[in-house]
Write a protein that holds these residues in place. Sequence first.
Motif, PDB file in Angstrom:
ATOM      1  N   PHE A  27       0.835  -1.198   0.000  1.00 22.29           N
ATOM      2  CA  PHE A  27       0.000   0.000   0.000  1.00 22.29           C
ATOM      3  C   PHE A  27       0.872   1.252   0.000  1.00 22.29           C
ATOM      4  N   LEU A  28       1.970   1.213   0.758  1.00 17.01           N
ATOM      5  CA  LEU A  28       2.932   2.328   0.772  1.00 17.01           C
ATOM      6  C   LEU A  28       3.493   2.542  -0.631  1.00 17.01           C
ATOM      7  N   GLN A  29       3.894   1.478  -1.274  1.00 18.14           N
ATOM      8  CA  GLN A  29       4.483   1.573  -2.613  1.00 18.14           C
ATOM      9  C   GLN A  29       3.457   2.044  -3.645  1.00 18.14           C
ATOM     10  N   GLN A  30       2.249   1.521  -3.565  1.00 20.04           N
ATOM     11  CA  GLN A  30       1.195   1.934  -4.501  1.00 20.04           C
ATOM     12  C   GLN A  30       0.808   3.396  -4.304  1.00 20.04           C
ATOM     13  N   LEU A  31       0.788   3.823  -3.051  1.00 19.46           N
ATOM     14  CA  LEU A  31       0.491   5.235  -2.762  1.00 19.46           C
ATOM     15  C   LEU A  31       1.578   6.129  -3.346  1.00 19.46           C
ATOM     16  N   ALA A  32       2.842   5.684  -3.253  1.00 20.87           N
ATOM     17  CA  ALA A  32       3.953   6.454  -3.811  1.00 20.87           C
ATOM     18  C   ALA A  32       3.831   6.577  -5.324  1.00 20.87           C
ATOM     19  N   VAL A  33       3.470   5.493  -5.988  1.00 23.28           N
ATOM     20  CA  VAL A  33       3.308   5.516  -7.450  1.00 23.28           C
ATOM     21  C   VAL A  33       2.164   6.447  -7.834  1.00 23.28           C
ATOM     22  N   TYR A  34       1.077   6.386  -7.102  1.00 24.77           N
ATOM     23  CA  TYR A  34      -0.074   7.253  -7.382  1.00 24.77           C
ATOM     24  C   TYR A  34       0.301   8.722  -7.195  1.00 24.77           C
ATOM     25  N   HIS A  35       1.038   8.999  -6.125  1.00 24.57           N
ATOM     26  CA  HIS A  35       1.492  10.372  -5.855  1.00 24.57           C
ATOM     27  C   HIS A  35       2.463  10.833  -6.942  1.00 24.57           C
TER      28      HIS A  35
ATOM     29  N   LEU B 121      18.025   6.133   2.896  1.00 26.06           N
ATOM     30  CA  LEU B 121      16.712   5.531   2.647  1.00 26.06           C
ATOM     31  C   LEU B 121      16.535   5.274   1.154  1.00 26.06           C
ATOM     32  N   ASN B 122      17.295   4.279   0.662  1.00 25.93           N
ATOM     33  CA  ASN B 122      17.346   4.091  -0.793  1.00 25.93           C
ATOM     34  C   ASN B 122      16.817   2.745  -1.260  1.00 25.93           C
ATOM     35  N   ASN B 123      16.000   2.082  -0.417  1.00 24.98           N
ATOM     36  CA  ASN B 123      15.520   0.754  -0.801  1.00 24.98           C
ATOM     37  C   ASN B 123      14.020   0.762  -1.097  1.00 24.98           C
ATOM     38  N   HIS B 124      13.398  -0.425  -1.078  1.00 30.41           N
ATOM     39  CA  HIS B 124      11.992  -0.567  -1.455  1.00 30.41           C
ATOM     40  C   HIS B 124      11.041   0.103  -0.471  1.00 30.41           C
ATOM     41  N   ILE B 125      11.548   0.466   0.701  1.00 33.06           N
ATOM     42  CA  ILE B 125      10.762   1.247   1.670  1.00 33.06           C
ATOM     43  C   ILE B 125      11.169   2.720   1.614  1.00 33.06           C
ATOM     44  N   GLY B 126      12.465   2.973   1.583  1.00 35.82           N
ATOM     45  CA  GLY B 126      12.963   4.344   1.602  1.00 35.82           C
ATOM     46  C   GLY B 126      12.581   5.161   0.384  1.00 35.82           C
TER      47      GLY B 126
ATOM     48  N   LEU C  87       9.005   6.359   0.640  1.00 36.84           N
ATOM     49  CA  LEU C  87       8.919   7.407   1.666  1.00 36.84           C
ATOM     50  C   LEU C  87       9.427   8.738   1.118  1.00 36.84           C
ATOM     51  N   THR C  88      10.498   8.690   0.338  1.00 38.94           N
ATOM     52  CA  THR C  88      11.023   9.923  -0.265  1.00 38.94           C
ATOM     53  C   THR C  88      10.016  10.517  -1.239  1.00 38.94           C
ATOM     54  N   ILE C  89       9.444   9.672  -2.095  1.00 37.86           N
ATOM     55  CA  ILE C  89       8.449  10.153  -3.057  1.00 37.86           C
ATOM     56  C   ILE C  89       7.272  10.800  -2.340  1.00 37.86           C
ATOM     57  N   LEU C  90       6.825  10.173  -1.262  1.00 37.86           N
ATOM     58  CA  LEU C  90       5.665  10.680  -0.524  1.00 37.86           C
ATOM     59  C   LEU C  90       5.981  11.949   0.270  1.00 37.86           C
ATOM     60  N   SER C  91       7.267  12.280   0.396  1.00 40.54           N
ATOM     61  CA  SER C  91       7.656  13.511   1.095  1.00 40.54           C
ATOM     62  C   SER C  91       7.681  14.721   0.170  1.00 40.54           C
ATOM     63  N   ILE C  92       7.461  14.494  -1.124  1.00 43.34           N
ATOM     64  CA  ILE C  92       7.515  15.586  -2.099  1.00 43.34           C
ATOM     65  C   ILE C  92       6.225  16.392  -2.050  1.00 43.34           C
ATOM     66  N   LYS C  93       6.382  17.697  -1.865  1.00 38.91           N
ATOM     67  CA  LYS C  93       5.249  18.618  -1.718  1.00 38.91           C
ATOM     68  C   LYS C  93       5.134  19.522  -2.948  1.00 38.91           C
ATOM     69  N   PRO C  94       4.025  20.252  -3.073  1.00 40.75           N
ATOM     70  CA  PRO C  94       3.836  21.124  -4.248  1.00 40.75           C
ATOM     71  C   PRO C  94       4.933  22.166  -4.421  1.00 40.75           C
ATOM     72  N   GLU C  95       5.595  22.563  -3.330  1.00 40.74           N
ATOM     73  CA  GLU C  95       6.629  23.592  -3.438  1.00 40.74           C
ATOM     74  C   GLU C  95       7.948  23.078  -4.004  1.00 40.74           C
TER      75      GLU C  95
ATOM     76  N   PHE D  15      12.727  -2.388 -10.191  1.00 41.82           N
ATOM     77  CA  PHE D  15      11.524  -2.136  -9.403  1.00 41.82           C
ATOM     78  C   PHE D  15      11.497  -0.704  -8.865  1.00 41.82           C
ATOM     79  N   LEU D  16      12.639  -0.229  -8.361  1.00 48.11           N
ATOM     80  CA  LEU D  16      12.683   1.126  -7.812  1.00 48.11           C
ATOM     81  C   LEU D  16      12.450   2.171  -8.893  1.00 48.11           C
ATOM     82  N   CYS D  17      12.832   1.854 -10.124  1.00 48.84           N
ATOM     83  CA  CYS D  17      12.546   2.765 -11.242  1.00 48.84           C
ATOM     84  C   CYS D  17      11.046   2.837 -11.522  1.00 48.84           C
ATOM     85  N   THR D  18      10.335   1.713 -11.370  1.00 52.50           N
ATOM     86  CA  THR D  18       8.891   1.749 -11.591  1.00 52.50           C
ATOM     87  C   THR D  18       8.192   2.603 -10.530  1.00 52.50           C
ATOM     88  N   LEU D  19       8.810   2.711  -9.356  1.00 49.51           N
ATOM     89  CA  LEU D  19       8.248   3.567  -8.310  1.00 49.51           C
ATOM     90  C   LEU D  19       8.565   5.036  -8.565  1.00 49.51           C
ATOM     91  N   SER D  20       9.835   5.327  -8.846  1.00 45.50           N
ATOM     92  CA  SER D  20      10.284   6.727  -8.919  1.00 45.50           C
ATOM     93  C   SER D  20      10.156   7.344 -10.308  1.00 45.50           C
TER      94      SER D  20
END
Length: 423
Positions: A77-85, A126-131, A134-142, A160-165
Amino acid sequence: MNIEQFYPLFLQADKVTIDSRKIAENDIFFAFSGENFNAATLAEKAISDGALAVIVEQPEYENKDKNIFYVSSTLEFLQQLAVYHRSGINIPFIGLTGSNGKTTTKELIHAVLSEKFNVQYTFGNLNNHIGVPLTILSIKPEHEIAVIEMGANHQKEIEFLCTLSQPDFGYITNFGKAHLEGFGGFEGVIKGKSELYDYLKNHGKTIIVNENDPIQVEKTESYQPVITFGKESSDYYFESFSEQHFVGLEYKGIKAVSKLTGEYNFTNLCAAASLGLHFDISFEKIKHAIEQYTPTNMRSQVVKKERKTLVLDTYNANPSSMAASLNNFITFEGRKTIIIGDMLELGLESENEHQNILKLAQELGFDEIITVGKHFKAVYPSDLAFEDTTALIEYLKQNAIQSDNVLLKGSRGVALEKVIEFV
């Protein structure tokens, strides 16, 4: 609970965390569970501590009235939320991997690009399948640019990490003898790291190429678009110089000296400077960023301690980075002691690679060679070969190092930083 339903709540949150100790007001807490822990038991407390929502993967802990939501897998769910974001973020993403130097390069790129842009980047390691999520989800509109570090020790992880980021730009620092056990040898390292190239090529994105690296050149031959550095014919060309063991680069007559030691950091500086120039940052501002950047993460860090100069490189080690560190350290003036720790995750190559490094250290002629860890101890018949840092510390309490310069270099698992106060 699905992603589309949850996303509006995510947008209201300040941040996402997986650490129950760091929950703050208006956070979303992902309650991970494992063999020895179940963070879902902390869901109610997290809400009472001010969390906006909690995600659990055990249905008995769900309480929708309190924004405690059940999903089948918190990680997925964390990973899917990151992809959606990520799908809704329209800023350049710079993806970064490599065997050595990726964290230092990431920090330098962040420093350079921050001269002009609001940059979000991978915090710490924080550069793995969890980190990465988390980095993607920390990105804000600014935020205007994102820099994503990607680590791996097996095939298909970078893919896999490329499909996320979904990087728009990508750079591989180098291909070295790291994680040989997981990748299946050096050729496996090249294949695994090159998954970043595969993603960028398949999506028509930009590759940053060090044209002094024959593997990078071969892997990107005839591909466009690229940003190149390293040779006079490249898009960007820098001269190397050093000043009191600190590495610097010169561009069109302007010199910038860093606080990093080691010629191997020159290409890290070049990559950051090349990206800065590509994004229309003047070299004067790039120089400012490079000279202001101070390493604090035990990577190529030079520390003065009383009359000694310490070189701290205790965050990671593999045969490639170890050899580079030794060759750099021998150039220091005065007596030199090296404290080198085991290089981990080398599999069947471990004994041979530790022997090679020990032979190199002996040939370079250091005044004192101290090793820490069972792998070095097995190939180094010496009273200065210690099983672990505890044994070395007990020795140092009675036998002070007399050298002017001391190098500490080893894999993270050896924890050589524990030795620093006794050197």
